[in-house]
Write an enzyme that holds these catalytic residues in place. Sequence first.
Site, mmCIF file in Angstrom:
data_model
loop_
_atom_site.group_PDB
_atom_site.id
_atom_site.type_symbol
_atom_site.label_atom_id
_atom_site.label_comp_id
_atom_site.label_asym_id
_atom_site.label_seq_id
_atom_site.Cartn_x
_atom_site.Cartn_y
_atom_site.Cartn_z
ATOM 1 N N GLY A 249 0.783 -1.141 -0.059
ATOM 2 C CA GLY A 249 -0.023 0.108 0.049
ATOM 3 C C GLY A 249 0.811 1.112 -0.037
ATOM 4 O O GLY A 249 1.940 1.237 0.515
ATOM 5 N N ASP A 250 0.620 2.315 -0.602
ATOM 6 C CA ASP A 250 1.565 3.294 -0.762
ATOM 7 C C ASP A 250 1.973 3.887 0.399
ATOM 8 O O ASP A 250 3.345 4.001 0.445
ATOM 9 C CB ASP A 250 0.938 4.403 -1.920
ATOM 10 C CG ASP A 250 -0.102 5.043 -1.047
ATOM 11 O OD1 ASP A 250 -1.168 4.511 -0.417
ATOM 12 O OD2 ASP A 250 -0.170 6.336 -1.365
ATOM 13 N N ASN B 116 4.209 1.338 2.345
ATOM 14 C CA ASN B 116 5.411 1.352 1.756
ATOM 15 C C ASN B 116 6.478 2.156 2.178
ATOM 16 O O ASN B 116 7.720 2.004 2.690
ATOM 17 C CB ASN B 116 5.333 1.324 0.075
ATOM 18 C CG ASN B 116 4.657 0.104 -0.584
ATOM 19 O OD1 ASN B 116 4.446 -0.706 0.203
ATOM 20 N ND2 ASN B 116 4.067 0.524 -1.681
ATOM 21 N N TYR C 279 -5.072 -6.215 -4.601
ATOM 22 C CA TYR C 279 -4.771 -5.949 -6.102
ATOM 23 C C TYR C 279 -3.512 -6.845 -6.398
ATOM 24 O O TYR C 279 -3.098 -7.505 -5.734
ATOM 25 C CB TYR C 279 -4.232 -4.342 -5.954
ATOM 26 C CG TYR C 279 -2.679 -4.162 -5.450
ATOM 27 C CD1 TYR C 279 -1.836 -4.128 -6.220
ATOM 28 C CD2 TYR C 279 -2.657 -4.120 -4.029
ATOM 29 C CE1 TYR C 279 -0.610 -3.739 -5.723
ATOM 30 C CE2 TYR C 279 -1.180 -3.728 -3.474
ATOM 31 C CZ TYR C 279 -0.243 -3.498 -4.376
ATOM 32 O OH TYR C 279 0.917 -3.443 -3.795
ATOM 33 N N TYR D 46 -7.411 -3.900 -9.180
ATOM 34 C CA TYR D 46 -7.864 -3.858 -7.789
ATOM 35 C C TYR D 46 -9.340 -4.106 -7.574
ATOM 36 O O TYR D 46 -10.054 -4.541 -8.375
ATOM 37 C CB TYR D 46 -7.973 -2.375 -7.459
ATOM 38 C CG TYR D 46 -6.918 -1.455 -7.491
ATOM 39 C CD1 TYR D 46 -5.859 -1.717 -6.351
ATOM 40 C CD2 TYR D 46 -6.460 -0.936 -8.713
ATOM 41 C CE1 TYR D 46 -4.760 -0.983 -6.362
ATOM 42 C CE2 TYR D 46 -4.761 -0.346 -8.747
ATOM 43 C CZ TYR D 46 -4.233 -0.082 -7.404
ATOM 44 O OH TYR D 46 -3.159 0.243 -7.685
ATOM 45 N N TYR E 30 -1.843 10.685 -7.337
ATOM 46 C CA TYR E 30 -3.331 10.643 -7.848
ATOM 47 C C TYR E 30 -3.628 9.419 -8.627
ATOM 48 O O TYR E 30 -2.956 8.847 -9.655
ATOM 49 C CB TYR E 30 -3.158 11.842 -8.879
ATOM 50 C CG TYR E 30 -4.568 11.969 -9.543
ATOM 51 C CD1 TYR E 30 -5.838 12.115 -8.958
ATOM 52 C CD2 TYR E 30 -4.527 11.993 -11.083
ATOM 53 C CE1 TYR E 30 -7.049 12.315 -9.685
ATOM 54 C CE2 TYR E 30 -5.792 12.153 -11.792
ATOM 55 C CZ TYR E 30 -6.863 12.296 -10.967
ATOM 56 O OH TYR E 30 -8.026 12.235 -11.789
ATOM 57 N N LYS F 133 9.456 14.726 -7.307
ATOM 58 C CA LYS F 133 9.771 13.576 -7.903
ATOM 59 C C LYS F 133 9.590 13.378 -9.718
ATOM 60 O O LYS F 133 8.745 13.813 -9.774
ATOM 61 C CB LYS F 133 9.324 12.196 -7.331
ATOM 62 C CG LYS F 133 9.496 12.345 -5.899
ATOM 63 C CD LYS F 133 8.718 10.893 -5.355
ATOM 64 C CE LYS F 133 7.312 10.844 -5.425
ATOM 65 N NZ LYS F 133 6.632 11.444 -4.402
ATOM 66 N N ASP G 12 7.188 5.779 -3.609
ATOM 67 C CA ASP G 12 7.092 5.495 -1.865
ATOM 68 C C ASP G 12 8.171 5.182 -1.374
ATOM 69 O O ASP G 12 8.537 5.853 -0.373
ATOM 70 C CB ASP G 12 6.035 4.270 -1.850
ATOM 71 C CG ASP G 12 4.689 4.336 -2.638
ATOM 72 O OD1 ASP G 12 4.176 5.414 -2.820
ATOM 73 O OD2 ASP G 12 4.503 3.121 -2.747
#
Length: 287
Positions: A27-28, A31, A85, A99, A159, A216, A247
Amino acid sequence: MKRIACIGEAMIELSMFGEKAQLGVAGDTLNTAIYLHRTAPGLSVEYITCLGVDPFSDRISDFITDHGVGNENIQRIAAGSPGLYAISTSQEGERSFTYWRNASAARQLFADGNFSLLETYDAVYLSGISVAILPHAVRLSLLAWLNRSPIRLIFDSNYRQQLWDSLKHAQEVTSALWARADIALPSIDDEMHLFAETEDQVASRFVAMAKSGALKRGVRGPLSLGVEVCASYQPAPKVVDTTAAGDSFNGGYLGTLLSGKSQAQALKTGHDLAAQVVQYRGAIIPK
């Protein structure tokens, strides 16, 4: 800063290798929490989410503690379950996702409108996914609480269009969180997609905000925000899987910066960690 809460959704991850699948947890924001702890083990990093009471939820909770991240404030919901996912990766290392998360327990985060738990932390880390999965009324309540609170906010828009109920809400909430954020960790591609801007427009917007953080930009390396840093960054020698590249950058950057080191050191640590992560399959690489 000693105590940091990373907030979001932890999921069961299926990594596909041809006809075979490997089961994991990711999961973002989770992580980032794990890589933050690895980079700065002296900081207290805790994860806040909602899980069910099923074996897969137990697996996620155990995974979090096994990686040194606190799970004391994870809420268990009897009728809930974790999201799932699957990752499919091309020969070039680019990944695509499928997902199953509509019934995820994490969607019930802060459903009672009570954010007092967060007052025990020095900072909170949120992503666009953290807020996209919430009902819009809860998003607005969280924003109102953040705007009243002195707590430091670290934000990455991350996003994902399919998670938002509308583009308008995504733009408004993300813009409000950028305005409130103390440390901003945007990705150039996400911002271009969300706000229909060019790379130069995104960079100019964040430079004008005068926020601390980093923009980034993948293999080109990060653009320093808030402090001018002139540096070059080496790309990864090979790319196997780009999962968690952003992440892991966030975790390495934050762990270094929040340990009292310089912006230049934080940017390099984040980039080098991301370049290492993309050489492995899956979100979390071996220690």
